[in-house]
Design a protein around this motif. Sequence first.
Motif, PDB file in Angstrom:
ATOM      1  N   GLU A   1      42.576  38.358  54.597  1.00 12.40           N
ATOM      2  CA  GLU A   1      42.340  39.160  53.412  1.00 12.40           C
ATOM      3  C   GLU A   1      41.259  38.503  52.564  1.00 12.40           C
ATOM      4  OE1 GLU A   1      45.837  39.870  51.107  1.00 12.40           O
ATOM      5  OE2 GLU A   1      46.953  40.688  52.795  1.00 12.40           O
TER       6      GLU A   1
ATOM      7  N   ALA B   1      40.861  38.865  49.412  1.00 16.71           N
ATOM      8  CA  ALA B   1      41.464  38.405  48.160  1.00 16.71           C
ATOM      9  C   ALA B   1      41.958  36.966  48.283  1.00 16.71           C
ATOM     10  CB  ALA B   1      42.595  39.339  47.743  1.00 16.71           C
TER      11      ALA B   1
ATOM     12  N   ILE C   1      38.987  34.676  48.083  1.00 19.39           N
ATOM     13  CA  ILE C   1      38.562  34.587  46.693  1.00 19.39           C
ATOM     14  C   ILE C   1      39.474  33.628  45.929  1.00 19.39           C
ATOM     15  CG2 ILE C   1      38.391  35.893  44.520  1.00 19.39           C
ATOM     16  CD1 ILE C   1      37.488  38.306  46.350  1.00 19.39           C
TER      17      ILE C   1
ATOM     18  N   MET D   1      40.425  43.988  51.892  1.00 16.92           N
ATOM     19  CA  MET D   1      40.335  43.348  50.578  1.00 16.92           C
ATOM     20  C   MET D   1      41.635  42.641  50.234  1.00 16.92           C
ATOM     21  SD  MET D   1      38.684  42.413  47.951  1.00 16.92           S
ATOM     22  CE  MET D   1      37.160  43.262  48.311  1.00 16.92           C
TER      23      MET D   1
ATOM     24  N   ASN E   1      45.272  42.187  48.150  1.00 14.20           N
ATOM     25  CA  ASN E   1      45.745  42.450  46.790  1.00 14.20           C
ATOM     26  C   ASN E   1      44.940  41.647  45.772  1.00 14.20           C
ATOM     27  OD1 ASN E   1      47.141  42.897  44.428  1.00 14.20           O
ATOM     28  ND2 ASN E   1      49.114  42.998  45.485  1.00 14.20           N
ATOM     29  N   ILE E   2      43.803  42.181  45.377  1.00 16.67           N
ATOM     30  CA  ILE E   2      42.917  41.500  44.443  1.00 16.67           C
ATOM     31  C   ILE E   2      43.551  41.397  43.056  1.00 16.67           C
ATOM     32  CG2 ILE E   2      41.590  43.556  43.785  1.00 16.67           C
ATOM     33  CD1 ILE E   2      40.189  39.989  44.337  1.00 16.67           C
TER      34      ILE E   2
ATOM     35  N   THR F   1      45.742  38.443  43.012  1.00 12.82           N
ATOM     36  CA  THR F   1      44.885  37.257  43.052  1.00 12.82           C
ATOM     37  C   THR F   1      44.418  36.899  41.649  1.00 12.82           C
ATOM     38  OG1 THR F   1      44.162  37.597  45.323  1.00 12.82           O
ATOM     39  CG2 THR F   1      42.665  36.376  43.884  1.00 12.82           C
TER      40      THR F   1
ATOM     41  N   TYR G   1      34.373  44.710  39.449  1.00 10.50           N
ATOM     42  CA  TYR G   1      34.524  45.376  40.746  1.00 10.50           C
ATOM     43  C   TYR G   1      33.679  46.640  40.705  1.00 10.50           C
ATOM     44  CZ  TYR G   1      36.857  46.627  45.102  1.00 10.50           C
ATOM     45  OH  TYR G   1      37.135  46.913  46.415  1.00 10.50           O
TER      46      TYR G   1
END
Length: 177
Positions: A3, A5, A8, A112, A114-115, A118, A135
């Motif tokens: 992912e 996320a 990141i 992506m 679960n941003i 995050t 975003y």
Amino acid sequence: MDELALNILDIAYNSIRAKATLIQIRIEDSVTQNHILIDIIDNGCGMDKETIEKVTDPFYTTRTTRKVGLGIPLFKQNAELTGGYLKMNSKLHQGTHVSAMFVKNHIDTPVMGNIIDTIITLIQANDQIDYEFVYITDEFSFEMKTKEMKEILGDVKITEPEVLLWIKDYMKEGLRK
């Protein structure tokens, strides 16, 4: 990591360890451009040229708890597997900029993930750090700055459970577009 996320989150935790007071996370997710661009920029302690050259090596780490550092090397590998790239710029005492590009429609491009969780996790990690989250898609853009939220909150900590739930709902609404 499967992912983006989580990638990141890992890179942003590097920024936290680098004593950043501002971490900017910018994601451009474009169907028309067929790319996902991720920029993570901090004002932490930065790195010298030698460290920048070593940091993509999985057997290099500044941590003393283990002998490998996989976050940046895996992020780089994931981007390159899609035909994308990872670039890093850093200056001592000024901060670091990590930029990754993924080809959006490539079969190896991770989801992506679960941003929202995050970003919430990062806010909880250190309430003294200001986060700017942007975003952008072909249809809309969403921007959130914790510094502005903290100013509105006054003496109420941004890490209070009710505040975090509000931020989560605010992000869900903003990203639902």
